[in-house]
Write a protein that holds these residues in place. Structure first.
Motif, mmCIF file in Angstrom:
data_model
loop_
_atom_site.group_PDB
_atom_site.id
_atom_site.type_symbol
_atom_site.label_atom_id
_atom_site.label_comp_id
_atom_site.label_asym_id
_atom_site.label_seq_id
_atom_site.Cartn_x
_atom_site.Cartn_y
_atom_site.Cartn_z
ATOM 1 N N ALA A 1 -16.735 5.422 7.775
ATOM 2 C CA ALA A 1 -16.730 4.233 6.913
ATOM 3 C C ALA A 1 -18.152 3.754 6.629
ATOM 4 O O ALA A 1 -19.035 3.854 7.481
ATOM 5 C CB ALA A 1 -15.928 3.124 7.586
ATOM 6 N N ARG B 1 -8.496 8.476 16.196
ATOM 7 C CA ARG B 1 -7.763 9.486 15.430
ATOM 8 C C ARG B 1 -6.377 9.719 16.030
ATOM 9 O O ARG B 1 -5.465 10.179 15.346
ATOM 10 C CB ARG B 1 -8.528 10.805 15.403
ATOM 11 N N ASP C 1 -4.806 3.707 11.773
ATOM 12 C CA ASP C 1 -5.791 2.642 11.532
ATOM 13 C C ASP C 1 -7.236 3.125 11.616
ATOM 14 O O ASP C 1 -8.161 2.326 11.475
ATOM 15 C CB ASP C 1 -5.616 1.457 12.498
ATOM 16 N N TYR C 2 -7.431 4.410 11.855
ATOM 17 C CA TYR C 2 -8.792 4.942 11.983
ATOM 18 C C TYR C 2 -9.366 5.241 10.609
ATOM 19 O O TYR C 2 -8.709 5.870 9.781
ATOM 20 C CB TYR C 2 -8.769 6.220 12.831
ATOM 21 N N ILE C 3 -10.589 4.779 10.358
ATOM 22 C CA ILE C 3 -11.261 5.036 9.090
ATOM 23 C C ILE C 3 -12.440 5.960 9.352
ATOM 24 O O ILE C 3 -13.386 5.596 10.067
ATOM 25 C CB ILE C 3 -11.721 3.729 8.421
ATOM 26 N N GLU C 4 -12.371 7.138 8.822
ATOM 27 C CA GLU C 4 -13.390 8.151 9.052
ATOM 28 C C GLU C 4 -14.649 7.852 8.239
ATOM 29 O O GLU C 4 -14.578 7.558 7.049
ATOM 30 C CB GLU C 4 -12.839 9.522 8.632
ATOM 31 N N THR D 1 -15.791 -1.198 10.988
ATOM 32 C CA THR D 1 -14.329 -1.209 11.091
ATOM 33 C C THR D 1 -13.898 -1.603 12.502
ATOM 34 O O THR D 1 -14.656 -1.462 13.465
ATOM 35 C CB THR D 1 -13.738 0.170 10.749
ATOM 36 N N HIS E 1 0.732 5.760 10.915
ATOM 37 C CA HIS E 1 -0.685 5.727 10.570
ATOM 38 C C HIS E 1 -1.467 5.538 11.864
ATOM 39 O O HIS E 1 -0.883 5.318 12.925
ATOM 40 C CB HIS E 1 -0.974 4.581 9.595
ATOM 41 N N THR F 1 0.858 -1.182 0.000
ATOM 42 C CA THR F 1 0.000 0.000 0.000
ATOM 43 C C THR F 1 0.896 1.235 0.000
ATOM 44 O O THR F 1 2.123 1.123 -0.088
ATOM 45 C CB THR F 1 -0.921 0.039 1.240
#
Length: 195
Positions: free
Chosen positions: A116, A170, A111-114, A120, A109, A46
């Protein structure tokens, strides 16, 4: 799975996390490590990491290691995470293996996905496996006070059988420094918050 929960250190700064040495039973760690050397790895690349990985399931985990994916292990680790982080988690537990080799790195990073559109992970538990990890191998787990890679809060050597757990947010900035030698194996247990 045989684990030792007596010496877990918890910290809320810079984000809720926990650490323990000698978390996993020595014989079980040895058996898992021997299997990971010949496991069905797939390279994933990635924008912030390059590593080998695969999902553990009933088809690819040998019979002598089925305890890794058993309902009993999942429930025990779920209960531990709920106690460590004062949260309620779903019964769903996903287990992934990671392998890092020379020159591979995982950049900072969280690992937080805003926002989604799918469910998650909210918490992770990592178990390190290797044959002894000298400091000059690199591959340190690094945690940060912010998204600034210079703002390091702590550096943790990936000692064999050690555990690191954290709440994804976050603020959960972390990374793995460059591997200079050796093969760094990690088992990752992913948990989902029960809303």
């Amino acid at each position: 799975m045989k684990i030792n929960t007596n010496n877990i250190q918890c910290n809320k700064i810079p984000f809720p996390h926990a650490f323990s040495k000698n978390f996993l039973d020595g014989q079980q760690a040895k058996d898992i490590l021997e299997w990971l050397e010949i496991a069905p790895w797939h390279l994933t690349v990635t924008d912030f990491y390059s590593q080998y990985e695969f999902l553990l399931d009933i088809q690819n985990v040998p019979k002598n290691l089925q305890f890794l994916i058993s309902d009993e292990t999942k429930q025990r680790l779920k209960n531990l995470m709920e106690n460590l982080f004062s949260c309620r988690l779903k019964d769903t537990v996903e287990i992934v293996a990671h392998r890092l080799l020379g020159n591979q790195i995982i950049k900072i990073h969280n690992d937080y996905i805003e926002e989604a559109d799918f469910e998650t992970e909210s918490h992770r538990l990592l178990i390190q496996l290797n044959y002894g990890w000298p400091a000059d191998n690199g591959g340190y787990l690094m945690i940060f006070n912010s998204e600034n890679p210079q703002d390091i809060a702590n550096i943790i050597l990936p000692e064999h059988r050690s555990m690191f757990a954290f709440e994804i947010s976050r603020e959960s900035h972390h990374a793995v420094s460059k591997i200079y030698a050796g093969c760094r194996y990690t088992l990752i247990f992913n948990f989902y918050r029960n809303k």
